[in-house]
Structures are given as C-alpha cells and as structure tokens.
Design a protein around this motif. Structure first.
Motif, short mmCIF file in Angstrom:
data_model
loop_
_atom_site.label_atom_id
_atom_site.label_comp_id
_atom_site.label_asym_id
_atom_site.label_seq_id
_atom_site.Cartn_x
_atom_site.Cartn_y
_atom_site.Cartn_z
N UNK A 99 18.98 4.88 17.13
CA UNK A 99 18.68 4.95 15.70
C UNK A 99 18.40 6.38 15.25
N UNK A 100 17.72 7.16 16.09
CA UNK A 100 17.45 8.56 15.76
C UNK A 100 18.75 9.36 15.71
N UNK A 119 22.84 12.05 12.46
CA UNK A 119 24.23 12.16 12.02
C UNK A 119 24.34 12.01 10.51
N UNK A 120 23.58 11.09 9.94
CA UNK A 120 23.58 10.89 8.49
C UNK A 120 23.10 12.15 7.79
N UNK A 168 12.46 11.72 9.52
CA UNK A 168 12.23 11.05 8.23
C UNK A 168 12.03 12.09 7.12
N UNK A 169 11.20 13.09 7.39
CA UNK A 169 10.94 14.15 6.41
C UNK A 169 12.19 14.99 6.17
N UNK A 209 17.01 3.86 0.21
CA UNK A 209 17.78 3.53 1.40
C UNK A 209 17.14 4.11 2.66
N UNK A 210 16.70 5.36 2.59
CA UNK A 210 16.03 5.98 3.74
C UNK A 210 14.78 5.20 4.10
N UNK A 211 13.94 4.93 3.10
CA UNK A 211 12.70 4.20 3.35
C UNK A 211 12.97 2.81 3.89
N UNK A 212 13.97 2.13 3.34
CA UNK A 212 14.32 0.78 3.78
C UNK A 212 14.77 0.76 5.24
N UNK A 213 15.62 1.70 5.62
CA UNK A 213 16.12 1.74 7.00
C UNK A 213 14.98 2.02 7.99
#
Length: 97
Positions: A49-50, A55-56, A5-6, A29-33
């Motif tokens: 998901x990780x 990959x993103x 996340x960081x 978008x990051x926070x929402x996902x």
C-alpha cells in the motif's frame, strides 16, 4: 505512513492549486484510502500500500497538468515549473555518437 500521508496532501495542494473542486476531491480520496486501510496489520500488505501511495504521488507530481476552459472551444494549460523541461532542437541529420 504519516510522512507519506502528509506528502500526498502537500503534492495535492501544489498540483491542484486554485482548483477548489479538485483539491477537495483529492483530499477526500486520500483520506478515504488511508482510513480504509487504517487497521491493516500485515507488514507485506502495508509495504504494498505504501508503494502504491508513493507511485500515486509521483504520478500526480510529474504527470498532472491543470487546464482552464477560456472559450467553448479553447483550453489554456497551466504547467507548473517542475513539469517544464528544456526542448531538444530538431535535427534533420542526426549526429552519430
């Protein structure tokens, strides 16, 4: 999960530097996902998901380049140093290995 996340947020700040709209959109978008999958308990799904998030981050870091409209028909690209690579010179007659 927190480490990734960081990392995504640090990458976002570097990739979209000086572009407040893109910075805010990426932050949301990051926070929402992460928020949408906060209650996930399946280890298999969490690992998937990780992997997607990782990959993103790689795609953002290696493929996204900023561009600025300078005229109605001109765009200036602003590459980051980590995107620049040495150019391979063109050879009319390739050498055999």
């Amino acid at each position: 999960v927190l480490k990734l996340f960081k990392l995504l947020h640090r990458t976002r700040q570097e990739v979209f530097k000086n572009d407040t709209k893109a910075l805010e959109a990426a932050r949301q978008k990051i926070n929402e996902e992460f928020r949408n999958h906060r209650d996930e308990t399946s280890e298999e799904k969490i690992n998937e998901l990780l992997k997607i998030a990782s990959d993103v981050e790689v795609i953002l870091r290696t493929s996204v380049i900023q561009a600025v409209h300078t005229d109605s028909d001109k765009i200036v690209l602003i590459p980051r140093k980590d995107l620049l690579q040495d150019n391979t010179p063109y050879l009319d007659k390739p050498t055999k290995k």
